[in-house]
Write a protein that holds these residues in place. Structure first.
Motif, PDB file in Angstrom:
ATOM      1  N   PRO A 218       0.818  -1.214   0.000  1.00 19.73           N
ATOM      2  CA  PRO A 218       0.000   0.000   0.000  1.00 19.73           C
ATOM      3  C   PRO A 218       0.850   1.262   0.000  1.00 19.73           C
ATOM      4  O   PRO A 218       1.836   1.357   0.743  1.00 19.73           O
ATOM      5  CB  PRO A 218      -0.812  -0.124   1.297  1.00 19.73           C
ATOM      6  CG  PRO A 218      -0.830  -1.585   1.605  1.00 19.73           C
ATOM      7  CD  PRO A 218       0.493  -2.105   1.146  1.00 19.73           C
ATOM      8  N   VAL A 219       0.480   2.210  -0.811  1.00 15.50           N
ATOM      9  CA  VAL A 219       1.218   3.470  -0.895  1.00 15.50           C
ATOM     10  C   VAL A 219       1.152   4.217   0.432  1.00 15.50           C
ATOM     11  O   VAL A 219       2.133   4.821   0.872  1.00 15.50           O
ATOM     12  CB  VAL A 219       0.671   4.353  -2.037  1.00 15.50           C
ATOM     13  CG1 VAL A 219       1.363   5.712  -2.055  1.00 15.50           C
ATOM     14  CG2 VAL A 219       0.837   3.653  -3.382  1.00 15.50           C
ATOM     15  N   THR A 220       0.011   4.159   1.096  1.00 15.45           N
ATOM     16  CA  THR A 220      -0.163   4.885   2.362  1.00 15.45           C
ATOM     17  C   THR A 220       0.808   4.390   3.420  1.00 15.45           C
ATOM     18  O   THR A 220       1.411   5.196   4.148  1.00 15.45           O
ATOM     19  CB  THR A 220      -1.607   4.742   2.868  1.00 15.45           C
ATOM     20  OG1 THR A 220      -2.507   5.209   1.860  1.00 15.45           O
ATOM     21  CG2 THR A 220      -1.818   5.548   4.140  1.00 15.45           C
TER      22      THR A 220
ATOM     23  N   LYS B 218      -4.400  -4.699  -8.572  1.00 14.82           N
ATOM     24  CA  LYS B 218      -3.166  -5.099  -9.237  1.00 14.82           C
ATOM     25  C   LYS B 218      -3.443  -5.914 -10.504  1.00 14.82           C
ATOM     26  O   LYS B 218      -2.702  -5.846 -11.483  1.00 14.82           O
ATOM     27  CB  LYS B 218      -2.295  -5.911  -8.277  1.00 14.82           C
ATOM     28  CG  LYS B 218      -0.918  -6.268  -8.826  1.00 14.82           C
ATOM     29  CD  LYS B 218      -0.103  -6.999  -7.781  1.00 14.82           C
ATOM     30  CE  LYS B 218       1.314  -7.248  -8.283  1.00 14.82           C
ATOM     31  NZ  LYS B 218       1.345  -8.090  -9.482  1.00 14.82           N
TER      32      LYS B 218
ATOM     33  N   SER C 179      -3.751   8.987  -0.984  1.00 15.66           N
ATOM     34  CA  SER C 179      -3.144   7.656  -1.080  1.00 15.66           C
ATOM     35  C   SER C 179      -4.064   6.576  -0.512  1.00 15.66           C
ATOM     36  O   SER C 179      -4.129   5.463  -1.036  1.00 15.66           O
ATOM     37  CB  SER C 179      -1.790   7.628  -0.375  1.00 15.66           C
ATOM     38  OG  SER C 179      -1.923   7.800   1.021  1.00 15.66           O
ATOM     39  N   GLN C 180      -4.795   6.901   0.549  1.00 17.28           N
ATOM     40  CA  GLN C 180      -5.733   5.935   1.124  1.00 17.28           C
ATOM     41  C   GLN C 180      -6.840   5.602   0.138  1.00 17.28           C
ATOM     42  O   GLN C 180      -7.237   4.437  -0.021  1.00 17.28           O
ATOM     43  CB  GLN C 180      -6.316   6.488   2.422  1.00 17.28           C
ATOM     44  CG  GLN C 180      -5.323   6.516   3.568  1.00 17.28           C
ATOM     45  CD  GLN C 180      -5.776   7.395   4.731  1.00 17.28           C
ATOM     46  OE1 GLN C 180      -6.801   8.092   4.645  1.00 17.28           O
ATOM     47  NE2 GLN C 180      -5.016   7.398   5.806  1.00 17.28           N
TER      48      GLN C 180
ATOM     49  N   PHE D 235       0.034   5.037  -9.176  1.00 18.47           N
ATOM     50  CA  PHE D 235      -0.265   6.251  -8.418  1.00 18.47           C
ATOM     51  C   PHE D 235       0.220   7.481  -9.183  1.00 18.47           C
ATOM     52  O   PHE D 235      -0.467   8.494  -9.255  1.00 18.47           O
ATOM     53  CB  PHE D 235       0.429   6.159  -7.055  1.00 18.47           C
ATOM     54  CG  PHE D 235       0.058   7.247  -6.082  1.00 18.47           C
ATOM     55  CD1 PHE D 235      -1.216   7.329  -5.558  1.00 18.47           C
ATOM     56  CD2 PHE D 235       1.007   8.166  -5.662  1.00 18.47           C
ATOM     57  CE1 PHE D 235      -1.560   8.314  -4.641  1.00 18.47           C
ATOM     58  CE2 PHE D 235       0.686   9.151  -4.751  1.00 18.47           C
ATOM     59  CZ  PHE D 235      -0.601   9.228  -4.235  1.00 18.47           C
TER      60      PHE D 235
ATOM     61  N   PHE E  45      -7.196   0.408  -5.733  1.00 12.41           N
ATOM     62  CA  PHE E  45      -6.159  -0.164  -6.599  1.00 12.41           C
ATOM     63  C   PHE E  45      -6.377  -1.658  -6.787  1.00 12.41           C
ATOM     64  O   PHE E  45      -6.588  -2.396  -5.830  1.00 12.41           O
ATOM     65  CB  PHE E  45      -4.774   0.085  -5.994  1.00 12.41           C
ATOM     66  CG  PHE E  45      -3.655  -0.568  -6.760  1.00 12.41           C
ATOM     67  CD1 PHE E  45      -3.322  -0.117  -8.027  1.00 12.41           C
ATOM     68  CD2 PHE E  45      -2.953  -1.623  -6.212  1.00 12.41           C
ATOM     69  CE1 PHE E  45      -2.284  -0.712  -8.740  1.00 12.41           C
ATOM     70  CE2 PHE E  45      -1.917  -2.220  -6.903  1.00 12.41           C
ATOM     71  CZ  PHE E  45      -1.586  -1.763  -8.175  1.00 12.41           C
TER      72      PHE E  45
ATOM     73  N   ALA F 253       1.959  -0.542  -7.778  1.00 17.30           N
ATOM     74  CA  ALA F 253       1.094   0.448  -7.139  1.00 17.30           C
ATOM     75  C   ALA F 253       1.651   1.861  -7.262  1.00 17.30           C
ATOM     76  O   ALA F 253       0.936   2.796  -7.613  1.00 17.30           O
ATOM     77  CB  ALA F 253       0.897   0.082  -5.668  1.00 17.30           C
TER      78      ALA F 253
ATOM     79  N   ASP G  74      -5.258   3.367  -2.494  1.00 16.33           N
ATOM     80  CA  ASP G  74      -5.059   2.003  -2.006  1.00 16.33           C
ATOM     81  C   ASP G  74      -6.375   1.223  -1.972  1.00 16.33           C
ATOM     82  O   ASP G  74      -6.416   0.025  -2.276  1.00 16.33           O
ATOM     83  CB  ASP G  74      -4.450   2.017  -0.598  1.00 16.33           C
ATOM     84  CG  ASP G  74      -3.000   2.471  -0.599  1.00 16.33           C
ATOM     85  OD1 ASP G  74      -2.307   2.284  -1.618  1.00 16.33           O
ATOM     86  OD2 ASP G  74      -2.554   3.026   0.437  1.00 16.33           O
ATOM     87  N   GLU G  75      -7.436   1.911  -1.607  1.00 22.33           N
ATOM     88  CA  GLU G  75      -8.745   1.264  -1.503  1.00 22.33           C
ATOM     89  C   GLU G  75      -9.239   0.773  -2.860  1.00 22.33           C
ATOM     90  O   GLU G  75      -9.905  -0.273  -2.944  1.00 22.33           O
ATOM     91  CB  GLU G  75      -9.745   2.241  -0.899  1.00 22.33           C
ATOM     92  CG  GLU G  75     -11.137   1.646  -0.680  1.00 22.33           C
ATOM     93  CD  GLU G  75     -12.098   2.639  -0.048  1.00 22.33           C
ATOM     94  OE1 GLU G  75     -13.322   2.417  -0.129  1.00 22.33           O
ATOM     95  OE2 GLU G  75     -11.620   3.649   0.515  1.00 22.33           O
TER      96      GLU G  75
END
Length: 205
Positions: free
Chosen positions: A120-122, A169, A160-161, A185, A167, A181, A164-165
């Motif tokens: 996750p990016v966050t 892959k 970012s959140q 982004f 995204f 990711a 992530d929610e």
């Protein structure tokens, strides 16, 4: 608030509506956002010396222009990236022992961040912010706008959140298996990294 302008700017970008910011700076052009995006760009691609130049001494680590000039010259002579020069520990002509120790310190600081790339990016952003004491750095900046800058940082985490929610892959793998990711982004049309990159090109430590 200044941070809330981000949602408006992205909505206008999605609608392809041109606009001019009056009395302020666009969200993704703000120093604290450019700093954090530079950290992410570097972690996605350690050979990105423009991103590394921006963040290697932010917050201050006593890695200044003289040290940067010596390692970039050594990297160019060896036809490798600046980060490869730092990680390899190769001899850098004229580099003092104290400067090498500081570079090794940054290398050690970054090591656990690379382990989070692909997740996750966050989580990666939060780890960088925590490990670098970036919030304390913002609050100590002159100008008295530390709280506003921290608010912008929190807004970036909201972005970012949300990413992530949503995204997936599997969808990315269908287009580019190497994108990941972080790459996805950056590719969002609402996040003008080209502007950020242009700003980075005018900066060195």
């Amino acid at each position: 608030t200044h941070a809330q302008s981000r949602a408006i700017e992205e909505a206008l970008a999605r609608a392809r509506v041109r606009y001019t910011m009056v009395g302020g700076v666009k969200f993704y052009d703000r120093k604290e956002i450019r700093d954090l995006v530079a950290y992410l760009r570097f972690l996605q691609n350690p050979s990105d010396s423009i991103a590394l130049a921006r963040i290697i001494n932010v917050p201050a680590r006593q890695i200044g222009r003289t040290t940067w000039g010596k390692i970039t010259a050594t990297a160019a002579a060896a036809a490798c990236s600046v980060w490869q020069t730092i990680v390899s520990g190769q001899d850098v002509p004229g580099l003092a022992a104290a400067a090498r120790t500081r570079l090794d310190g940054f290398r050690g600081l970054a090591a656990p961040w690379f382990e989070l790339v692909g997740g996750p990016v966050t989580a990666l952003l939060e780890r960088v912010i925590e490990d670098t004491a970036y919030i304390a750095y913002l609050q100590a900046l002159p100008g008295g706008d530390g709280d506003s800058r921290v608010e912008n940082l929190r807004e970036l985490l909201t972005v970012s959140q949300d990413f992530d929610e949503h995204f997936d892959k599997r969808e990315v793998d269908d287009e580019d298996a190497n994108l990941g990711a972080l790459g996805t982004f950056y590719k969002s049309p609402c996040r003008p990294t080209s502007t950020i990159t242009k700003a980075m090109r005018t900066w060195s430590p």
